[in-house]
Write a protein that holds these residues in place. Structure first.
Motif, PDB file in Angstrom:
ATOM      1  N   VAL A 264       0.863  -1.178   0.000  1.00 44.37           N
ATOM      2  CA  VAL A 264       0.000   0.000   0.000  1.00 44.37           C
ATOM      3  C   VAL A 264       0.899   1.228   0.000  1.00 44.37           C
ATOM      4  O   VAL A 264       1.727   1.398   0.898  1.00 44.37           O
ATOM      5  N   GLY A 265       0.755   2.073  -1.006  1.00 41.95           N
ATOM      6  CA  GLY A 265       1.561   3.283  -1.045  1.00 41.95           C
ATOM      7  C   GLY A 265       1.792   3.783  -2.454  1.00 41.95           C
ATOM      8  O   GLY A 265       1.235   3.261  -3.425  1.00 41.95           O
ATOM      9  N   ALA A 266       2.639   4.803  -2.553  1.00 40.31           N
ATOM     10  CA  ALA A 266       2.920   5.441  -3.837  1.00 40.31           C
ATOM     11  C   ALA A 266       4.114   4.783  -4.515  1.00 40.31           C
ATOM     12  O   ALA A 266       5.010   4.226  -3.870  1.00 40.31           O
ATOM     13  N   VAL A 270      10.618   3.919 -10.740  1.00 41.87           N
ATOM     14  CA  VAL A 270      11.652   3.110 -10.097  1.00 41.87           C
ATOM     15  C   VAL A 270      11.048   2.104  -9.133  1.00 41.87           C
ATOM     16  O   VAL A 270      11.454   0.941  -9.062  1.00 41.87           O
ATOM     17  N   GLY A 271      10.044   2.555  -8.368  1.00 40.65           N
ATOM     18  CA  GLY A 271       9.420   1.667  -7.387  1.00 40.65           C
ATOM     19  C   GLY A 271       8.748   2.458  -6.286  1.00 40.65           C
ATOM     20  O   GLY A 271       8.275   3.577  -6.500  1.00 40.65           O
ATOM     21  N   ALA A 272       8.720   1.891  -5.079  1.00 37.69           N
ATOM     22  CA  ALA A 272       8.026   2.500  -3.956  1.00 37.69           C
ATOM     23  C   ALA A 272       8.660   3.833  -3.568  1.00 37.69           C
ATOM     24  O   ALA A 272       9.876   4.013  -3.641  1.00 37.69           O
ATOM     25  N   LYS A 273       7.796   4.771  -3.152  1.00 43.58           N
ATOM     26  CA  LYS A 273       8.290   6.066  -2.682  1.00 43.58           C
ATOM     27  C   LYS A 273       7.338   6.602  -1.629  1.00 43.58           C
ATOM     28  O   LYS A 273       6.150   6.252  -1.589  1.00 43.58           O
ATOM     29  N   GLY A 274       7.844   7.455  -0.749  1.00 46.07           N
ATOM     30  CA  GLY A 274       7.013   8.024   0.298  1.00 46.07           C
ATOM     31  C   GLY A 274       6.682   7.008   1.376  1.00 46.07           C
ATOM     32  O   GLY A 274       7.358   5.996   1.545  1.00 46.07           O
ATOM     33  N   TYR A 275       5.601   7.267   2.111  1.00 49.61           N
ATOM     34  CA  TYR A 275       5.216   6.386   3.217  1.00 49.61           C
ATOM     35  C   TYR A 275       4.421   5.212   2.675  1.00 49.61           C
ATOM     36  O   TYR A 275       3.387   5.384   2.032  1.00 49.61           O
ATOM     37  N   CYS A 276       4.888   4.001   2.944  1.00 53.10           N
ATOM     38  CA  CYS A 276       4.297   2.794   2.366  1.00 53.10           C
ATOM     39  C   CYS A 276       4.152   1.696   3.409  1.00 53.10           C
ATOM     40  O   CYS A 276       4.811   1.705   4.455  1.00 53.10           O
ATOM     41  N   PHE A 284       7.133 -11.111   6.401  1.00 54.21           N
ATOM     42  CA  PHE A 284       7.659  -9.813   6.812  1.00 54.21           C
ATOM     43  C   PHE A 284       6.564  -8.756   6.808  1.00 54.21           C
ATOM     44  O   PHE A 284       5.508  -8.924   6.186  1.00 54.21           O
ATOM     45  N   TYR A 285       6.848  -7.668   7.506  1.00 54.79           N
ATOM     46  CA  TYR A 285       5.993  -6.479   7.475  1.00 54.79           C
ATOM     47  C   TYR A 285       6.889  -5.265   7.652  1.00 54.79           C
ATOM     48  O   TYR A 285       7.736  -5.226   8.548  1.00 54.79           O
ATOM     49  N   THR A 286       6.710  -4.263   6.782  1.00 58.53           N
ATOM     50  CA  THR A 286       7.462  -3.020   6.887  1.00 58.53           C
ATOM     51  C   THR A 286       6.525  -1.851   6.638  1.00 58.53           C
ATOM     52  O   THR A 286       5.741  -1.878   5.688  1.00 58.53           O
ATOM     53  N   GLN A 287       6.615  -0.827   7.496  1.00 56.32           N
ATOM     54  CA  GLN A 287       5.936   0.426   7.206  1.00 56.32           C
ATOM     55  C   GLN A 287       6.915   1.558   7.463  1.00 56.32           C
ATOM     56  O   GLN A 287       7.721   1.516   8.392  1.00 56.32           O
ATOM     57  N   GLY A 288       6.876   2.559   6.575  1.00 55.29           N
ATOM     58  CA  GLY A 288       7.792   3.678   6.709  1.00 55.29           C
ATOM     59  C   GLY A 288       8.094   4.279   5.357  1.00 55.29           C
ATOM     60  O   GLY A 288       7.369   4.059   4.373  1.00 55.29           O
ATOM     61  N   TYR A 289       9.176   5.018   5.291  1.00 56.72           N
ATOM     62  CA  TYR A 289       9.489   5.806   4.109  1.00 56.72           C
ATOM     63  C   TYR A 289      10.391   5.046   3.134  1.00 56.72           C
ATOM     64  O   TYR A 289      11.318   4.334   3.534  1.00 56.72           O
ATOM     65  N   TYR A 290      10.079   5.252   1.848  1.00 57.82           N
ATOM     66  CA  TYR A 290      10.838   4.633   0.760  1.00 57.82           C
ATOM     67  C   TYR A 290      11.331   5.707  -0.208  1.00 57.82           C
ATOM     68  O   TYR A 290      10.652   6.700  -0.445  1.00 57.82           O
ATOM     69  N   VAL A 291      12.506   5.468  -0.757  1.00 58.34           N
ATOM     70  CA  VAL A 291      13.067   6.277  -1.834  1.00 58.34           C
ATOM     71  C   VAL A 291      13.670   5.320  -2.849  1.00 58.34           C
ATOM     72  O   VAL A 291      14.453   4.437  -2.483  1.00 58.34           O
ATOM     73  N   ASN A 292      13.277   5.466  -4.115  1.00 57.37           N
ATOM     74  CA  ASN A 292      13.807   4.603  -5.181  1.00 57.37           C
ATOM     75  C   ASN A 292      13.628   3.131  -4.854  1.00 57.37           C
ATOM     76  O   ASN A 292      14.526   2.294  -5.038  1.00 57.37           O
ATOM     77  N   ASP A 293      12.439   2.802  -4.323  1.00 55.96           N
ATOM     78  CA  ASP A 293      12.046   1.417  -4.036  1.00 55.96           C
ATOM     79  C   ASP A 293      12.804   0.798  -2.868  1.00 55.96           C
ATOM     80  O   ASP A 293      12.771  -0.412  -2.675  1.00 55.96           O
ATOM     81  N   LYS A 294      13.503   1.636  -2.067  1.00 59.27           N
ATOM     82  CA  LYS A 294      14.248   1.117  -0.918  1.00 59.27           C
ATOM     83  C   LYS A 294      13.848   1.890   0.333  1.00 59.27           C
ATOM     84  O   LYS A 294      13.561   3.086   0.277  1.00 59.27           O
TER      85      LYS A 294
END
Length: 552
Positions: A264-266, A270-276, A284-294
């Motif tokens: 869930v997110g933007a 490239v991939g995931a960005k912002g809060y996801c 696994f489970y991750t929530q937080g900020y992404y830049v360039n899918d990382k």
């Protein structure tokens, strides 16, 4: 009613650590009235800072994360015995803010909560891969909501009230290429009528299509790309995409794979960005900020296989920066992480209250500042004198050196290094120690064979110079004889007694044994051996061995 057991003094690493105490507190109750035991940082005698709440009700395993004034507050994770979890932001003991959780039935929620209930925008993705996205009021769907059925063939855009379809809207069924517009009441179709709003299901250039490769539902650009709000199901990859599209690429929304992966997110090209939110059942489970899918910035991560939690900084896809880590035993680590391991200043607080403040390298303490035992004993990591060092080791002997025992090591063999005859047929486990005996020339070692030997071993000199080895032996013997031992296990300070063996350099092993001059049961089986050995390679070693061992 609560029972507080303090386990530490002020933490001393002021550069990186919070200047507050830690404690174990029993018989606390959470915001739901359920009892738990706390181990962690405290403020004014209450849980405050970061810590662990351990439950024994058979439902909740533990909560790990932030506390304020005795309540869960800040980032935290609650792990349940059935494998589900609740993660994200907490306030006054309940989830409030950006959160994600799973249910025993296999549903996953990501979105906004307040006072433990869904309030604001959120999405639920069910075990069968169907999902609903919309607004919640007091834990129930309320307002305009989007729903995609489990087979991916039906999409609805309808107003909800009281968690059911209660209002007007649209429902499109791709198998029959039919669009229904009308009113629903308590989840049932009532009548055809104007919905009263524009939907992505009822706009110009709308396309509903099902092929052997995909299902496509939404408006298209003039060039034939999905745009605005739309739904796409890649039947080959078994992956569903719903959200906002630009030129055929999803920019923000949900991505649901049939293998139980949910995102869930933007995104961008490239991939995931912002809060996801990124989740896969039982993985696994991750929530937080992404830049360039990382992952980059402040994150919360759960390893659902190992039952571990990481709360803190990430950089370029790795756990790097200041962070808290909670292992599967409920122990808490804090400090500087590099690529997922503790490197630099930090501490480890174990679930029994045992606290180690140190510099760390790849998760191992390499320069311990202090150790605090569960019963309040303080051990300096680097005692300044021989007498202080010997007192520290003797003090922990009744606990089998558990308080000062570090990680297991395979870089040491008692027989190989020391030429030992004692216990030569025994199987030893070797552990690095958390304290460094003053004057030692090699890493201190604890040897344990679970039988006759439980030794703290210190090398005081090692080399080819016979005269220096002889002098060191005589020096250490004198220091042991002169040392006064005082701790809370002894009624008064006592010294060692023993017959000093003068060194005979023709012998391969010279040994003097001391014992404490006390009848206190905790120490009657303890000995202190000063040994001078000539190794097989012709070098000499003087060791100090404290504890128990079979006689030569």
């Amino acid at each position: 009613m609560k029972n507080v057991f303090f386990v530490s003094a002020l933490l001393m690493l002021s550069v990186v650590l919070h200047a507050q105490k830690t404690a174990i507190i029993h018989n606390l109750t959470d915001a739901w009235g359920i009892s738990y035991t706390y181990c962690g940082e405290i403020v004014n005698g209450k849980p405050g800072g970061m810590g662990v709440a351990t439950y024994s009700n058979g439902v909740v395993r533990r909560y790990v994360g932030g506390f304020e004034n005795g309540f869960y507050s800040g980032k935290g994770v609650m792990l349940f015995e059935n494998g589900s979890f609740s993660a994200g932001s907490w306030s006054k003991g309940k989830m409030s803010g950006k959160c994600g959780y799973t249910t025993a039935e296999g549903a996953f929620f990501a979105g906004e909560l307040k006072d433990g209930m869904r309030n604001g925008m959120g999405q639920v993705i069910y075990k069968d891969n169907s999902f609903v996205k919309g607004n919640y009021v007091n834990d129930k769907l309320s307002g305009r909501c989007i729903n995609v059925w489990k087979d991916g063939n039906i999409v609805s855009d309808i107003f909800y009230a009281n968690d059911l379809r209660n209002g007007t809207g649209f429902q499109y069924e791709v198998n029959t290429n039919k669009l229904y517009e009308g009113e629903w009441k308590d989840d049932k179709w009532v009548e055809a009528k104007s919905a009263g709003f524009y939907s992505f299901l009822n706009v110009s250039n709308f396309k509903g299509e099902k092929t052997a490769d995909h299902i496509l539902i939404g408006p298209l650009t003039a060039e034939g790309y999905l745009r605005d709000t739309a739904y796409f199901y890649d039947l080959n990859k078994r992956k569903r995409y719903f959200g906002y599209y630009e030129k055929g690429f999803i920019k923000d929304g949900l991505q649901v794979k049939d293998d139980s992966t949910r995102f869930v997110g933007a995104t961008d090209n490239v991939g995931a960005k912002g809060y996801c939110f990124d989740f896969k059942f039982n993985k696994f489970y991750t929530q937080g900020y992404y830049v360039n899918d990382k992952i980059n910035g402040d994150i919360l991560d759960i390893d659902l296989v190992k039952k571990t939690v990481y709360i803190g900084a990430a950089a370029n896809g790795a756990f790097t920066g200041k962070a808290y880590f909670f292992n599967d035993k409920g122990s808490m680590y804090y400090g500087d992480y590099v690529n997922g391991t503790l490197n630099g200043q930090g501490f480890r607080l174990e679930n029994d209250g045992h606290l180690t403040i140190a510099s760390w390298k790849n998760g191992t303490p390499v320069n311990v500042e202090s150790v605090l035992s569960p019963d309040g004993e303080v051990f300096a990591g680097n005692p300044k004198t021989f007498e202080e060092s010997l007192n520290a080791v003797v003090k922990d002997y009744p606990k089998f050196f558990d308080n000062i025992m570090g990680f297991a090591t395979t870089d040491y063999d008692y027989n190989e290094w020391m030429g030992a005859e004692v216990g030569k047929d025994s199987y030893y486990d070797y552990f690095l120690t958390l304290i460094n005996f003053a004057g030692s020339t090699r890493p201190n070692i604890i040897a344990d064979d679970l039988d006759l030997t439980n030794l703290y071993i210190v090398t005081m000199i090692h080399g080819a110079d016979q005269a220096k080895a002889k002098a060191k032996y005589e020096e250490v013997v004198k220091k042991v004889a002169a040392t006064s031992i005082a701790n809370k296990s002894l009624p008064k300070a006592v010294r060692f007694k023993g017959t000093i063996t003068a060194p005979d350099m023709m012998k391969r092993i010279n040994s003097t044994k001391f014992q404490l001059d006390t009848d206190k049961a905790d120490f009657t089986t303890m000995g202190v051996w000063v040994k001078l050995r000539k190794d097989k390679d012709g070098t000499y070693a003087v060791s100090l061995e404290i504890g128990e061992q079979a006689e030569e």
